[in-house]
Structure formats: C-alpha cells, structure tokens
Design an enzyme around this catalytic site. Structure first.
Site, PDB file in Angstrom:
ATOM      1  N   TYR A  47       0.822  -1.214   0.000  1.00 39.03           N
ATOM      2  CA  TYR A  47       0.000   0.000   0.000  1.00 39.03           C
ATOM      3  C   TYR A  47       0.855   1.264   0.000  1.00 39.03           C
ATOM      4  O   TYR A  47       0.329   2.360  -0.217  1.00 39.03           O
ATOM      5  CB  TYR A  47      -0.918   0.037   1.230  1.00 39.03           C
ATOM      6  CG  TYR A  47      -1.962  -1.032   1.296  1.00 39.03           C
ATOM      7  CD1 TYR A  47      -2.191  -1.925   0.241  1.00 39.03           C
ATOM      8  CD2 TYR A  47      -2.745  -1.181   2.440  1.00 39.03           C
ATOM      9  CE1 TYR A  47      -3.146  -2.916   0.327  1.00 39.03           C
ATOM     10  CE2 TYR A  47      -3.714  -2.159   2.527  1.00 39.03           C
ATOM     11  CZ  TYR A  47      -3.903  -3.031   1.477  1.00 39.03           C
ATOM     12  OH  TYR A  47      -4.862  -4.012   1.571  1.00 39.03           O
ATOM     13  N   HIS A 105       0.281 -11.519   1.501  1.00 41.37           N
ATOM     14  CA  HIS A 105      -0.734 -10.720   0.804  1.00 41.37           C
ATOM     15  C   HIS A 105      -1.456 -11.509  -0.286  1.00 41.37           C
ATOM     16  O   HIS A 105      -2.658 -11.313  -0.512  1.00 41.37           O
ATOM     17  CB  HIS A 105      -0.092  -9.465   0.205  1.00 41.37           C
ATOM     18  CG  HIS A 105      -1.049  -8.341   0.033  1.00 41.37           C
ATOM     19  ND1 HIS A 105      -0.659  -7.033   0.018  1.00 41.37           N
ATOM     20  CD2 HIS A 105      -2.400  -8.308  -0.122  1.00 41.37           C
ATOM     21  CE1 HIS A 105      -1.715  -6.253  -0.144  1.00 41.37           C
ATOM     22  NE2 HIS A 105      -2.779  -7.006  -0.230  1.00 41.37           N
TER      23      HIS A 105
END
Length: 270
Positions: A47, A105
C-alpha cells in the site's frame, strides 16, 4: 465496539482499511479513526503507506497495546531472506516493535508457502509478530498453509454481492478469523434497494447494513473510508441487529461479483 475472539485474542470487529490512502490524507484518516475509537488498523507493504500509519499511531496517544495492527508481506518479499528483512523495515516504518497480525498478501506460484511461513514463524518466535495469516487464499490454499504455520486469519474480498460461504464454513470449523476487505463493494451497496429498505427499518444506511451483516456472521470488516463522515458512519453499526430474515435477504444478493481478481484463472472455490 464488538470484538471477535480467536484463540484467546480479542480482535475489534470493525477496522480501518487503508488501501489507496497515502501521504497526509492517510495520516489524517488514521488519526481521526483512532480518535473516534477505531482500534483495528490494516495496512500492507504494497500500500506504500506503512510510514503514515505508524506516524498517525504515534501521534494519537493511544497505547500501542490497545490497537490490533495488521500488515502484509508483498509477494516480491516472499523468499526467506527478503521476508525477514522486509518485515523489519515494516516495523521501522510503523514505529513499533511488533505487529499483531502479519499476512501473506497473495498466494505465490514462485516461492513455496513453506519457505515464507517458515520465515514468519521465526519472527513470531522472536516476538516481532504476534500472529501470522494469509490473504486472498482459497480453502485448499489455507489447508496447505496450515501445514507450516498456525494460520490465525484469512483476509478476503467479502460483501453482499460475493458469497464466501465455503471460506466462512472453513473458518468456523478450523477456528481462524475471516476478515472482509471491500465490505461495501467499493460503494456499490449504497444504491441497492434491498439494503436501503432494510436500512430504513433500522434508521441506517445500506453500507451500515452490509457491515452489520458481516459482523453478525462473526467476520471482521475493514472498510476503507477516505472521508471523516464515512469513518463515523461505519463505526455506528453496534446499536442494532439484523433479524434472521434480514440476514437471509442480504445473503440472497450474492451474484458472484468479484472486484479484485489477479486474472490468473484460479478456482476461488477450491
């Protein structure tokens, strides 16, 4: 705030997702969320905002041990050496000695899950990680991961338009936490007539109904909320409950609509 308990750990049922929040906007959003009472924060190496999340947490005055902090290792860092190094860098950016939950992830076709989870277990043994888990894993991939680590959670896309019945059943059977990202389908639920009708009966918005539907299934929800108004509204879901009939009506909205898909042809139900 309601909490979900898994293996002796209490997790706030509602958290703040920070995907696409960057720079000062991210710092301000997290600070505001913590001031409102949020105690579950979700970020990721991918992110590019761990530093801003850490700054906000440091500025907030909220004790570190009062916040359930989650980050994720990106696939480029899945090798044993890169994983450990990248997590230490994440901790530096987050201004903390540990994270409460560290996730893979995405599944990887290049690095065996055994290798990455082995590295995370070493960090866990050293106290830098309280719990390890996965994200975007199918039921069979969760079972594979469980061969190498005590999987605490699986974070997946989950909203009224995308059923996760198989993963939810598995989470209940194996006692892991299912966490829903994109829980309001990136705002699509706001125009849904069924959710609007149910919401009007409770004095709530369609988005609040969608979040309540997830929480009542004992699923944690981490909506991203760029505006202060949405952060306040999302938190206001703990003063009402949906009936069994209303829960069923929301579930019936499933249309298999997946908003996040790597396009690799995977069988999400396997």
């Amino acid at each position: 705030m309601e909490h979900l308990e898994r293996r002796g750990t209490r997790v706030p049922a509602l958290g703040l997702g920070t995907w696409e929040l960057r720079g000062d906007a991210c710092t301000e959003a997290v600070e505001h969320a913590l001031a409102l009472g949020y105690r579950h924060l979700d970020t990721a190496q991918g992110y590019d905002n761990e530093e801003q999340v850490g700054l906000a947490l440091a500025r907030s005055g909220v004790p570190r041990d009062a916040v359930f902090l989650v980050t994720k290792v990106k696939p480029a860092n899945f090798s044993r050496l890169r994983a450990a190094k990248s997590v230490r860098e994440s901790l530096r950016k987050l201004r903390t000695d540990y994270v409460d939950l560290l996730l893979l992830h995405w599944p990887s076709s290049e690095v065996p899950v055994e290798e990455t989870l082995g590295a995370l277990r070493e960090l866990q043994d050293g106290g830098a990680v309280r719990h390890v888990g996965v994200s975007n894993f199918t039921p069979s991939q969760v079972l594979e991961a469980r061969r190498y680590a005590d999987v605490f959670a699986n974070q997946v896309e989950y909203h009224p338009y995308l059923s996760q019945a198989r993963l939810l059943a598995q989470a209940r059977e194996l006692d892991y936490l299912l966490t829903a990202y994109s829980p309001v389908a990136r705002g699509k639920v706001s125009k849904d007539p069924t959710l609007r009708e149910i919401g009007e009966a409770h004095g709530k918005t369609p988005g609040q109904v969608a979040l309540r539907w997830l929480v009542q299934q004992r699923v944690a929800a981490i909506p991203k909320a760029a505006s202060a108004e949405n952060r306040e509204r999302n938190l206001d879901i703990f003063d009402f409950a949906l009936s069994e009939e209303e829960m069923a009506r929301v579930a019936a909205l499933d249309r298999g609509e997946r908003l996040v898909d790597p396009g690799d042809g995977r069988d999400w139900e396997r």
